[in-house]
Design an enzyme around this catalytic site. Structure first.
Site, short mmCIF file in Angstrom:
data_model
loop_
_atom_site.label_atom_id
_atom_site.label_comp_id
_atom_site.label_asym_id
_atom_site.label_seq_id
_atom_site.Cartn_x
_atom_site.Cartn_y
_atom_site.Cartn_z
N ASP A 217 -6.01 -7.02 4.72
CA ASP A 217 -7.16 -6.61 3.90
C ASP A 217 -7.93 -7.84 3.44
O ASP A 217 -9.15 -7.94 3.59
CB ASP A 217 -6.64 -5.81 2.70
CG ASP A 217 -7.76 -5.27 1.84
OD1 ASP A 217 -8.84 -5.00 2.39
OD2 ASP A 217 -7.56 -5.12 0.62
N TYR B 36 0.81 -1.22 0.00
CA TYR B 36 0.00 0.00 0.00
C TYR B 36 0.85 1.27 0.00
O TYR B 36 0.31 2.37 -0.06
CB TYR B 36 -0.95 0.02 1.20
CG TYR B 36 -2.09 -0.96 1.05
CD1 TYR B 36 -1.87 -2.33 1.14
CD2 TYR B 36 -3.37 -0.52 0.81
CE1 TYR B 36 -2.89 -3.23 1.00
CE2 TYR B 36 -4.42 -1.41 0.67
CZ TYR B 36 -4.17 -2.77 0.77
OH TYR B 36 -5.20 -3.66 0.62
#
Ligand code: ATP
Length: 330
Positions: free
Chosen positions: A227, A123
């Site tokens: 996630d 990310y």
């Protein structure tokens, strides 16, 4: 009266925002809302889906509730969620997954807390096109971020009477990056002898979760696995409509559901507001108003127990009707 920022995004955002505000106001949460619009709707006027005023508001109020915000694909904007988490250093993503009353699922008594590192890993957004046929993404894992998220997970376990923290990696393949994350978790675990420490590879973890989720307690994961695994855990307890979440840092916290903006049902009055409502209960606990949070949880559980549910849970109540039923039970 306490002022709290409310970040209103797009898709089903406005519908679930109206629901949660109506319920918290009716429950006497004693909050004045600083409503901050974000997402596609504000780009044209303000040039960004996440204008500076949103950060200023969260910094002033220290706590926020947020509905999902769509990041336009291919228009050069960074993900709103990633930006918010980075800029406010909301390093811990906390996603408790617990069965809700009367919501039919494959397993009972699931009670897992996902602790996801929130600031780095893939990310970090470091990507480049090497040539037409080759792209590269860089996975960043640092000792600083890995240690503080491990400490967060163990502190959470101690404070919430949890028994075990299980670190989830792919350290057999990503030997340096996941290896560092694992090493930090091992080091931190030595300071918490009262909490059992376990290690598992992410592929095995996924299989074990769908076969026997009751064996897990607190899961500690780097950003990307966190996630994916937290969506899996959401599936165990009834789906994204009920999965709550929080982004927590040293100074600020933003409470939001796990789900996205659900464009497929936006504007149809079908959204389940449970996920954002449970996230808001956590916000009330965070600001020290757990009495009001408990009251809301009780009313929600009573509503579900009475068989009143939205379509995603197999019911036929609209978002507004479901909200009215909770309000009536407060
Ligand atoms: P993102 O990438 O932003 O996470 P996504 O497209 O992967 O978004 P969601 O927007 O979360 O995923 O939607 C996934 C599915 O779950 C959709 O079919 C959507 O309708 C459903 N869903 C998500 N949230 C809710 C909700 N609150 N109530 C009912 N259904 C929901």
């Amino acid at each position: 009266m306490r002022e709290i920022t409310f970040i209103k995004g797009d898709g089903i955002g406005p519908e679930i925002a109206d629901s949660v505000i109506a319920i918290l106001d009716k429950a006497g949460a004693d909050i004045s809302w600083d409503i901050q619009a974000a997402g596609e709707a504000v780009i044209e006027k303000e040039g960004s889906p996440l204008p500076q005023r949103v950060f200023d508001s969260v910094k002033k109020n220290k706590a926020a509730i947020k509905t999902p915000v769509t990041t336009p694909i291919g228009k050069g904007f960074r993900s709103v969620n990633v930006q918010l988490r980075k800029e406010l250093d909301l390093y811990a993503n906390l996603r408790p997954c617990c069965n809700l009353p009367n919501v039919k699922t494959r397993y009972n008594d699931v009670d897992i807390v996902v602790v996801r590192e929130n600031t780095e890993d893939l990310y970090a957004g470091i990507e480049r096109q090497i040539d037409n046929d080759t792209a590269e993404s860089i996975k960043i894992i640092t000792r600083k971020a890995s240690e503080r998220i491990a400490e967060f997970a163990f502190d959470y376990a101690v404070k919430n009477n949890r028994k075990e923290v299980c670190v989830v990696t792919k350290a057999n393949i990503c030997k340096l990056s996941d290896g560092l994350f694992l090493d930090c978790a091992r080091n931190v675990s030595r300071n918490y002898p009262q909490i059992n420490f376990r290690e598992i590879l992410v592929d095995n973890c996924c299989m074990q979760l769908v076969q026997n989720p009751n064996q897990f307690d607190v899961l500690l994961l780097p950003n990307l696995y966190g996630d994916i695994v937290s969506d899996l855990c959401a599936g165990l307890i009834g789906g994204l409509g009920v999965a709550q979440g929080a982004n927590i840092g040293k100074d600020y916290a933003v409470f939001e559901p796990v789900h996205g903006s659900a464009p497929d049902i936006a504007g149809m009055n079908k959204a389940n507001p449970t996920a954002i409502l449970m996230s808001s209960v956590e916000m009330l606990n965070y600001i020290g108003n757990s009495e009001c949070g408990d009251k809301i949880k009780k009313a929600l559980f009573k509503t579900l127990n009475d068989g009143i549910m939205t379509a995603d849970l197999g019911g036929n109540y609209s978002c507004t009707e479901f909200t009215k039923q909770i309000v009536a039970r407060l």
